[in-house]
Design a protein around this motif. Structure first.
Motif, PDB file in Angstrom:
ATOM      1  N   PHE A 111      -0.616 -19.461  -9.645  1.00  0.00           N
ATOM      2  CA  PHE A 111      -1.449 -18.266  -9.603  1.00  0.00           C
ATOM      3  C   PHE A 111      -1.238 -17.553  -8.276  1.00  0.00           C
ATOM      4  N   VAL A 112      -1.220 -16.216  -8.331  1.00  0.00           N
ATOM      5  CA  VAL A 112      -1.125 -15.394  -7.124  1.00  0.00           C
ATOM      6  C   VAL A 112      -2.167 -14.285  -7.220  1.00  0.00           C
ATOM      7  N   GLU A 113      -2.969 -14.147  -6.174  1.00  0.00           N
ATOM      8  CA  GLU A 113      -3.943 -13.050  -6.100  1.00  0.00           C
ATOM      9  C   GLU A 113      -3.489 -12.105  -4.997  1.00  0.00           C
ATOM     10  N   LEU A 114      -3.257 -10.843  -5.369  1.00  0.00           N
ATOM     11  CA  LEU A 114      -2.716  -9.865  -4.439  1.00  0.00           C
ATOM     12  C   LEU A 114      -3.605  -8.629  -4.403  1.00  0.00           C
ATOM     13  N   PRO A 115      -3.514  -7.848  -3.300  1.00  0.00           N
ATOM     14  CA  PRO A 115      -4.279  -6.602  -3.242  1.00  0.00           C
ATOM     15  C   PRO A 115      -3.688  -5.582  -4.216  1.00  0.00           C
ATOM     16  N   ALA A 116      -4.408  -4.499  -4.426  1.00  0.00           N
ATOM     17  CA  ALA A 116      -3.942  -3.436  -5.316  1.00  0.00           C
ATOM     18  C   ALA A 116      -3.126  -2.411  -4.533  1.00  0.00           C
ATOM     19  N   GLU A 117      -2.288  -1.689  -5.252  1.00  0.00           N
ATOM     20  CA  GLU A 117      -1.566  -0.575  -4.661  1.00  0.00           C
ATOM     21  C   GLU A 117      -2.583   0.384  -4.045  1.00  0.00           C
ATOM     22  N   GLY A 118      -2.295   0.849  -2.834  1.00  0.00           N
ATOM     23  CA  GLY A 118      -3.214   1.754  -2.141  1.00  0.00           C
ATOM     24  C   GLY A 118      -4.169   1.036  -1.196  1.00  0.00           C
ATOM     25  N   ASP A 119      -4.305  -0.293  -1.343  1.00  0.00           N
ATOM     26  CA  ASP A 119      -5.162  -1.051  -0.430  1.00  0.00           C
ATOM     27  C   ASP A 119      -4.533  -1.105   0.957  1.00  0.00           C
ATOM     28  N   VAL A 164       2.523  -7.293   8.853  1.00  0.00           N
ATOM     29  CA  VAL A 164       2.341  -5.982   9.480  1.00  0.00           C
ATOM     30  C   VAL A 164       1.133  -5.275   8.868  1.00  0.00           C
ATOM     31  N   SER A 165       0.644  -4.259   9.558  1.00  0.00           N
ATOM     32  CA  SER A 165      -0.467  -3.448   9.061  1.00  0.00           C
ATOM     33  C   SER A 165       0.072  -2.239   8.307  1.00  0.00           C
ATOM     34  N   GLY A 166      -0.671  -1.843   7.262  1.00  0.00           N
ATOM     35  CA  GLY A 166      -0.267  -0.651   6.535  1.00  0.00           C
ATOM     36  C   GLY A 166      -0.942  -0.560   5.185  1.00  0.00           C
ATOM     37  N   THR A 167      -0.390   0.316   4.356  1.00  0.00           N
ATOM     38  CA  THR A 167      -0.923   0.571   3.023  1.00  0.00           C
ATOM     39  C   THR A 167       0.014  -0.039   1.986  1.00  0.00           C
ATOM     40  N   VAL A 168      -0.553  -0.773   1.037  1.00  0.00           N
ATOM     41  CA  VAL A 168       0.249  -1.387  -0.020  1.00  0.00           C
ATOM     42  C   VAL A 168       0.799  -0.278  -0.918  1.00  0.00           C
ATOM     43  N   SER A 169       2.132  -0.180  -0.990  1.00  0.00           N
ATOM     44  CA  SER A 169       2.764   0.864  -1.801  1.00  0.00           C
ATOM     45  C   SER A 169       3.264   0.327  -3.132  1.00  0.00           C
ATOM     46  N   ALA A 170       3.409  -0.998  -3.250  1.00  0.00           N
ATOM     47  CA  ALA A 170       3.834  -1.611  -4.511  1.00  0.00           C
ATOM     48  C   ALA A 170       3.390  -3.067  -4.531  1.00  0.00           C
ATOM     49  N   VAL A 171       3.109  -3.546  -5.724  1.00  0.00           N
ATOM     50  CA  VAL A 171       2.744  -4.947  -5.941  1.00  0.00           C
ATOM     51  C   VAL A 171       3.683  -5.484  -7.023  1.00  0.00           C
TER      52      VAL A 171
END
Length: 127
Positions: free
Chosen positions: A42-50, A74-81
């Protein structure tokens, strides 16, 4: 045992990797980490845009042996999952640096990469 440590990635001591391409960083866990965890279920990941912050938790990975937090290189915005991981988390075991990638991040500050381990430093850590 020798683990794959690609030269085009940089690493966290907590066994995450980041590969820079055109203003984004692709992120996953290392070959060493997937081997230590065993079969990923199982993998739990943030959503795009988070938004994620360097050195802070961004998700969870679960194997038959353990549950581990995932840390952002690194810090930033998730652009793809990598949504394939939700149905096939074993891709992390099979191909941690290619098919088993987790996120792409539009990073804020390229200088954060200076704080990550080089391939040689990471390989030394996992010997």
């Amino acid at each position: 045992m020798s683990f794959d440590v690609p030269d085009d990635c940089q690493y966290l001591e907590t066994h995450e990797w980041a590969r820079r391409t055109n203003g984004t960083a692709r992120v996953g866990i290392t070959d060493f980490a997937q081997d230590e965890l065993g079969d990923i279920v199982f993998v739990e990941l943030p959503a795009e845009g988070d938004r994620i912050e360097a050195d802070e938790e961004f998700g969870v990975i679960e194997s038959i042996k353990a549950v581990s937090d995932l840390y952002a290189p690194v810090s930033g915005t998730v652009s793809a999952v990598n949504e394939e991981l939700f149905d096939a988390p074993e891709l992390v075991n099979d191909s941690p640096f290619e098919d088993g990638w987790m996120l792409e991040v539009e990073y804020d500050d390229g200088s954060e990469f200076d704080d990550l381990l080089s391939p040689a430093e990471y390989a030394e850590q996992t010997e």
